[in-house]
Write a protein that holds these residues in place. Structure first.
Motif, PDB file in Angstrom:
ATOM      1  N   GLY A   1      29.818 -74.665 -29.631  1.00  0.00           N
ATOM      2  CA  GLY A   1      30.441 -74.329 -28.225  1.00  0.00           C
ATOM      3  C   GLY A   1      30.060 -72.914 -27.493  1.00  0.00           C
ATOM      4  N   GLY A   2      30.344 -72.935 -26.537  1.00  0.00           N
ATOM      5  CA  GLY A   2      29.962 -71.811 -25.676  1.00  0.00           C
ATOM      6  C   GLY A   2      30.408 -71.843 -24.211  1.00  0.00           C
ATOM      7  N   MET A   3      30.167 -71.075 -23.492  1.00  0.00           N
ATOM      8  CA  MET A   3      30.323 -70.865 -21.961  1.00  0.00           C
ATOM      9  C   MET A   3      29.387 -70.608 -21.275  1.00  0.00           C
ATOM     10  SD  MET A   3      31.102 -67.454 -20.574  1.00  0.00           S
ATOM     11  CE  MET A   3      30.886 -65.821 -21.257  1.00  0.00           C
ATOM     12  N   LEU A   4      29.381 -70.795 -19.870  1.00  0.00           N
ATOM     13  CA  LEU A   4      28.414 -70.542 -18.972  1.00  0.00           C
ATOM     14  C   LEU A   4      29.140 -69.471 -17.879  1.00  0.00           C
ATOM     15  CD1 LEU A   4      25.447 -70.818 -18.087  1.00  0.00           C
ATOM     16  CD2 LEU A   4      26.246 -72.467 -16.506  1.00  0.00           C
ATOM     17  N   ASN A   5      28.524 -68.245 -17.416  1.00  0.00           N
ATOM     18  CA  ASN A   5      29.237 -67.384 -16.393  1.00  0.00           C
ATOM     19  C   ASN A   5      28.171 -67.367 -15.437  1.00  0.00           C
ATOM     20  OD1 ASN A   5      29.767 -63.922 -16.050  1.00  0.00           O
ATOM     21  ND2 ASN A   5      30.718 -65.699 -15.012  1.00  0.00           N
ATOM     22  N   PHE A   6      28.166 -67.706 -14.077  1.00  0.00           N
ATOM     23  CA  PHE A   6      27.100 -67.909 -13.233  1.00  0.00           C
ATOM     24  C   PHE A   6      27.791 -67.404 -11.807  1.00  0.00           C
ATOM     25  CE2 PHE A   6      29.317 -71.989 -13.369  1.00  0.00           C
ATOM     26  CZ  PHE A   6      29.433 -72.284 -11.918  1.00  0.00           C
ATOM     27  N   THR A   7      27.101 -67.102 -10.894  1.00  0.00           N
ATOM     28  CA  THR A   7      27.361 -66.980  -9.551  1.00  0.00           C
ATOM     29  C   THR A   7      26.444 -67.513  -8.591  1.00  0.00           C
ATOM     30  OG1 THR A   7      28.219 -65.251  -7.977  1.00  0.00           O
ATOM     31  CG2 THR A   7      26.344 -64.644  -9.221  1.00  0.00           C
ATOM     32  N   VAL A   8      26.615 -67.618  -7.169  1.00  0.00           N
ATOM     33  CA  VAL A   8      25.849 -67.913  -6.040  1.00  0.00           C
ATOM     34  C   VAL A   8      25.322 -66.630  -5.415  1.00  0.00           C
ATOM     35  CG1 VAL A   8      25.506 -69.411  -4.194  1.00  0.00           C
ATOM     36  CG2 VAL A   8      26.819 -70.236  -6.101  1.00  0.00           C
ATOM     37  N   ARG A   9      24.058 -66.503  -5.342  1.00  0.00           N
ATOM     38  CA  ARG A   9      23.591 -65.174  -4.472  1.00  0.00           C
ATOM     39  C   ARG A   9      22.373 -65.586  -3.700  1.00  0.00           C
ATOM     40  NH1 ARG A   9      26.013 -60.765  -7.579  1.00  0.00           N
ATOM     41  NH2 ARG A   9      28.139 -61.530  -7.609  1.00  0.00           N
ATOM     42  N   ASP A  10      22.282 -65.231  -2.516  1.00  0.00           N
ATOM     43  CA  ASP A  10      21.084 -65.358  -1.469  1.00  0.00           C
ATOM     44  C   ASP A  10      20.669 -66.613  -1.746  1.00  0.00           C
ATOM     45  OD1 ASP A  10      21.219 -62.685  -0.998  1.00  0.00           O
ATOM     46  OD2 ASP A  10      20.361 -61.914  -2.822  1.00  0.00           O
ATOM     47  N   GLY A  11      21.431 -67.632  -1.709  1.00  0.00           N
ATOM     48  CA  GLY A  11      20.815 -68.954  -1.742  1.00  0.00           C
ATOM     49  C   GLY A  11      20.427 -69.428  -3.330  1.00  0.00           C
ATOM     50  N   LYS A  12      20.876 -69.044  -4.164  1.00  0.00           N
ATOM     51  CA  LYS A  12      20.497 -69.205  -5.448  1.00  0.00           C
ATOM     52  C   LYS A  12      21.447 -69.349  -6.503  1.00  0.00           C
ATOM     53  CE  LYS A  12      16.065 -69.534  -4.812  1.00  0.00           C
ATOM     54  NZ  LYS A  12      15.108 -70.665  -4.951  1.00  0.00           N
ATOM     55  N   ILE A  13      21.227 -70.022  -7.615  1.00  0.00           N
ATOM     56  CA  ILE A  13      22.495 -70.059  -8.595  1.00  0.00           C
ATOM     57  C   ILE A  13      21.900 -69.094  -9.798  1.00  0.00           C
ATOM     58  CG2 ILE A  13      23.575 -71.572 -10.574  1.00  0.00           C
ATOM     59  CD1 ILE A  13      22.738 -73.903  -8.758  1.00  0.00           C
ATOM     60  N   LYS A  14      22.701 -67.969  -9.934  1.00  0.00           N
ATOM     61  CA  LYS A  14      22.409 -66.905 -10.881  1.00  0.00           C
ATOM     62  C   LYS A  14      23.309 -66.960 -12.018  1.00  0.00           C
ATOM     63  CE  LYS A  14      21.839 -62.041 -11.305  1.00  0.00           C
ATOM     64  NZ  LYS A  14      22.245 -60.567 -10.577  1.00  0.00           N
ATOM     65  N   VAL A  15      22.616 -67.203 -13.319  1.00  0.00           N
ATOM     66  CA  VAL A  15      23.246 -67.088 -14.582  1.00  0.00           C
ATOM     67  C   VAL A  15      23.554 -65.790 -14.760  1.00  0.00           C
ATOM     68  CG1 VAL A  15      23.147 -67.849 -16.745  1.00  0.00           C
ATOM     69  CG2 VAL A  15      22.266 -69.357 -14.913  1.00  0.00           C
ATOM     70  N   ILE A  16      24.732 -65.519 -15.158  1.00  0.00           N
ATOM     71  CA  ILE A  16      25.230 -63.910 -15.673  1.00  0.00           C
ATOM     72  C   ILE A  16      24.968 -63.948 -17.260  1.00  0.00           C
ATOM     73  CG2 ILE A  16      26.786 -62.338 -15.746  1.00  0.00           C
ATOM     74  CD1 ILE A  16      27.717 -63.450 -12.813  1.00  0.00           C
ATOM     75  N   GLU A  17      25.629 -64.914 -17.666  1.00  0.00           N
ATOM     76  CA  GLU A  17      25.432 -65.162 -19.010  1.00  0.00           C
ATOM     77  C   GLU A  17      25.705 -66.460 -19.703  1.00  0.00           C
ATOM     78  OE1 GLU A  17      27.115 -62.980 -23.292  1.00  0.00           O
ATOM     79  OE2 GLU A  17      28.092 -62.734 -21.305  1.00  0.00           O
ATOM     80  N   GLN A  18      24.943 -67.062 -20.578  1.00  0.00           N
ATOM     81  CA  GLN A  18      25.062 -68.255 -21.217  1.00  0.00           C
ATOM     82  C   GLN A  18      25.510 -67.821 -22.762  1.00  0.00           C
ATOM     83  OE1 GLN A  18      22.119 -71.228 -21.121  1.00  0.00           O
ATOM     84  NE2 GLN A  18      23.075 -72.527 -22.635  1.00  0.00           N
ATOM     85  N   TYR A  19      26.541 -67.961 -23.341  1.00  0.00           N
ATOM     86  CA  TYR A  19      27.200 -67.453 -24.424  1.00  0.00           C
ATOM     87  C   TYR A  19      27.137 -68.787 -25.396  1.00  0.00           C
ATOM     88  CZ  TYR A  19      30.365 -65.340 -27.972  1.00  0.00           C
ATOM     89  OH  TYR A  19      30.784 -64.996 -29.072  1.00  0.00           O
TER      90      TYR A  19
END
Length: 673
Positions: A616-634
């Motif tokens: 199991g795990g989780m994905l933390n991401f955001t959208v910045r400057d027209g891109k999907i930015k992954v903060i952390e994949q745990y």
């Protein structure tokens, strides 16, 4: 040779039923020339007529209405004039007595039993033709810490209208649903970061108002009793916890029950009261302190009339859809969770329920209505499949105010949206053996005033989201087209543009006015075939600043990963303080080693170590400057999947379920990066 009008006229005369005025030859010809007859208003307080005769007439009326309402030219989507549902199909019917209700249900039941009999005769005939024997194959006909100011909330379709979920937090504690053998539990954990611990467990089955007698249960009912009481989901508002439960009292009877608790002192939780209504829970919403619940009740021999708080719903509060082909009722109730002295209200409608869409003023209950052929089969793929919608006004109690019907079926609640008094509905239907899609605009009386019909041939709707006077629709067969539909003129909606990408999205999130984020499935072609299969999770970012020319800005695929957010929007967590998103993201690779002989431990290509790998795990991401930015994949240490994620302050909490039905629910924590 008789023309079609004479044929239909004869059918009505032979059944002893007067043909509706709208089936007059001149009226039908006028409609074929796009001249719209005036809609028939909702007429309350109408006595139930002879069901069988009226049902026969309405089948002909509804079928003709669908045929006349179809407007397709080749494969090109058309902005069609409004389709009209003819005559009395706009009317809800009421009853004068409980006997009338029981007679109506009995008539439908007998009609369905005849169709069932013909259906089974047809099955047996087909089996006999194929060499099967009925002998031996017969079946019976019986059947104390400080609260954090920053914490997650359940993802909602409409702001101000709360939705129930299996996990909630108030910033101090985390409440989780866990149904176990003969127990319906709420586990309450402290929100203390790495020091989080289980504080207490609440067993809702102890407060059930069930009248079931455990000692009197037969052996055949034992299973239903062991698992009879379950928690579907819950609400948490200030210090009030509302549990939505289902009490499976025996093999026939199920009751929806709302239990209310005061959790201001977590060490001394107080039960305040409950509200019950007949049937399975279909859906619910909470606006302020008022809870709205919708259930589906299938009457049984000893109890036909639906009930609320163990009292039969008054017959003047029971309605019927025109030409119902099911004997079930939908039951809708409102209940003040703070003021138990306030009068609760319940109404029932003879007809089915699939789900609901709700805003602060109106509740829309919808269900698919399938054509039934002469042998009793529900034709799920027929072009005559429609979605029936009932509008319930919430401004002053519960008031049925309109009924409408559109062609096709609805994927989920996000396919509906009310804007400026109009309801928009996106559907998929079948035409000439192929899926096509439609978007309808209905006025306050649920009459169709505009539509786009027949777009994305051979594809079906996977996701819909509305933003003001624009609709974003995802369809899918081999690629993922995003359609942008202009609804600024409700009478003439139009497709402005589309963008295509592999895979498909099942959830759409507007980000500002210019971006739409899609969450869904990564797809790949199966080896050596043209068959496309789902192989993982995918994020896709669309630029919709130019609605006539939408573009794919970015995408990310996670092969062999999955997330509950792919089919449940409530699994998405948005943090407005950080402007980022959290979702559960689980990995599963299924090898082949477990399926070969124990002695055959090595293959020619050396793939002997190809084992099952799950974590199991989780994905933390955001959208910045027209891109999907992954903060952390745990990735979690445990091998079982993460079901949900929430956050409190700077900590993310992830829930694990046990490896079997009776496994413990536990929480794992992770600091935000």
């Amino acid at each position: 040779m008789k023309n079609d009008f004479d044929f239909i006229k004869e059918k009505f005369e032979s059944s002893g039923v007067k043909a509706p005025d709208s089936l007059d030859k001149d009226a039908v010809l006028a409609m074929l020339e796009d001249k719209q007859p005036a809609p028939i208003p909702l007429r309350p307080k109408r006595r139930w007529p002879a069901v069988v005769a009226v049902a026969a007439s309405l089948v002909i009326v509804a079928s003709l209405g669908i045929v006349l309402g179809s407007r397709f030219i080749g494969n090109k989507p058309q902005t069609a004039p409004p389709t009209t549902v003819i005559a009395d199909i706009k009317s809800l019917q009421t009853f004068d007595s409980y006997n009338d209700v029981e007679d109506a249900v009995g008539s439908i039941r007998k009609l369905n039993q005849k169709k069932d009999s013909r259906m089974f005769e047809a099955i047996n005939s087909d089996m006999a033709a194929d060499g099967y024997s009925e002998v031996g194959n017969s079946a019976s006909a019986e059947s104390g810490n400080a609260s954090s100011s920053s914490h997650s909330e359940t993802y909602k379709q409409v702001e101000g209208v709360d939705e129930a979920d299996i996990i909630k937090t108030d910033g101090r504690y985390i409440y989780c649903v866990e149904n176990r053998y003969n127990a319906a539990l709420i586990k309450i954990f402290s929100a203390d970061g790495d020091s989080s611990r289980l504080i207490t467990t609440l067993d809702a089955s102890k407060q059930s108002s069930s009248t079931a007698d455990e000692a009197a249960l037969s052996d055949s009912d034992a299973y239903y009793y062991d698992y009879r009481f379950t928690i579907s989901d819950m609400y948490l508002r200030d210090h009030t916890l509302v549990l939505l439960c289902m009490d499976h009292r025996d093999a026939e009877e199920t009751v929806t029950e709302a239990q209310v608790y005061d959790v201001s002192d977590i060490n001394s939780i107080r039960f305040l009261g409950d509200h019950s209504q007949s049937g399975y829970l279909a859906s619910s919403r909470m606006i302020g302190d008022t809870l709205y619940t919708v259930s589906s009740y299938y009457p049984y021999e000893d109890r036909v009339i639906p009930y609320c708080n163990e009292k039969e719903i008054p017959c003047n509060c029971i309605y019927s859809l025109p030409n119902p082909n099911t004997e079930s009722f939908l039951v809708v109730s409102s209940f003040n969770t703070r003021d138990f002295s306030a009068q609760s209200e319940s109404k029932a409608l003879l007809g089915a329920v699939s789900d609901i869409y709700c805003n602060e003023n109106n509740l829309y209950i919808y269900a698919s209505h399938y054509d039934v052929d002469d042998d009793g089969w529900f034709n799920f793929f027929s072009s005559k499949v429609t979605t029936r919608i009932v509008k319930v006004n919430l401004d002053d109690g519960l008031e049925f105010t309109a009924f409408g019907e559109v062609k096709g079926y609805v994927k989920d609640q996000y396919a509906l949206d009310e804007y400026s008094g109009n309801l928009r509905v996106a559907t998929t239907c079948e035409r000439n053996g192929k899926d096509v899609n439609n978007l309808y605009v209905l006025d306050e009386n649920l009459s169709v005033i505009g539509s786009v019909n027949g777009f994305a041939k051979n594809e079906s709707i996977k996701a819909v989201r509305y933003l003001g006077d624009t609709a974003y629709v995802i369809t899918y067969e081999q690629t993922d087209p995003l359609f942008v539909i202009d609804l600024s003129d409700p009478a003439a909606p139009a497709i402005l543009g589309e963008a295509k990408i592999s895979g498909f999205s099942t959830m759409l999130i507007p980000i500002g006015d210019d971006l739409v984020l899609g969450l869904g499935y990564h797809t790949e072609n199966e080896d050596y075939t043209d068959l496309e299969v789902q192989e993982g999770f995918k994020l896709a970012l669309f630029d919709v600043s130019d609605k006539a020319n939408p573009k794919v800005l970015d995408s990310k695929s996670y092969v062999e990963y999955s997330s509950e957010v792919q089919y449940n929007p409530k699994a998405l967590v948005y943090n407005p303080d950080r402007d980022d998103y959290i979702i559960p993201l689980n990995y599963a690779h299924y090898g082949w080693r477990d399926y070969i002989d124990a002695e055959d431990t090595e293959s020619a290509d050396g793939a002997s170590e190809d084992k099952d790998v799950i974590y199991g795990g989780m994905l933390n991401f955001t959208v910045r400057d027209g891109k999907i930015k992954v903060i952390e994949q745990y990735r979690c240490d445990r091998t079982n999947e993460i079901e949900r994620c929430i956050y409190v302050g700077d900590t993310v909490y992830m829930t694990h379920r046990g490896e079997n039905y009776d496994g413990d629910l536990t929480i794992e924590t992770k600091k935000y990066q």
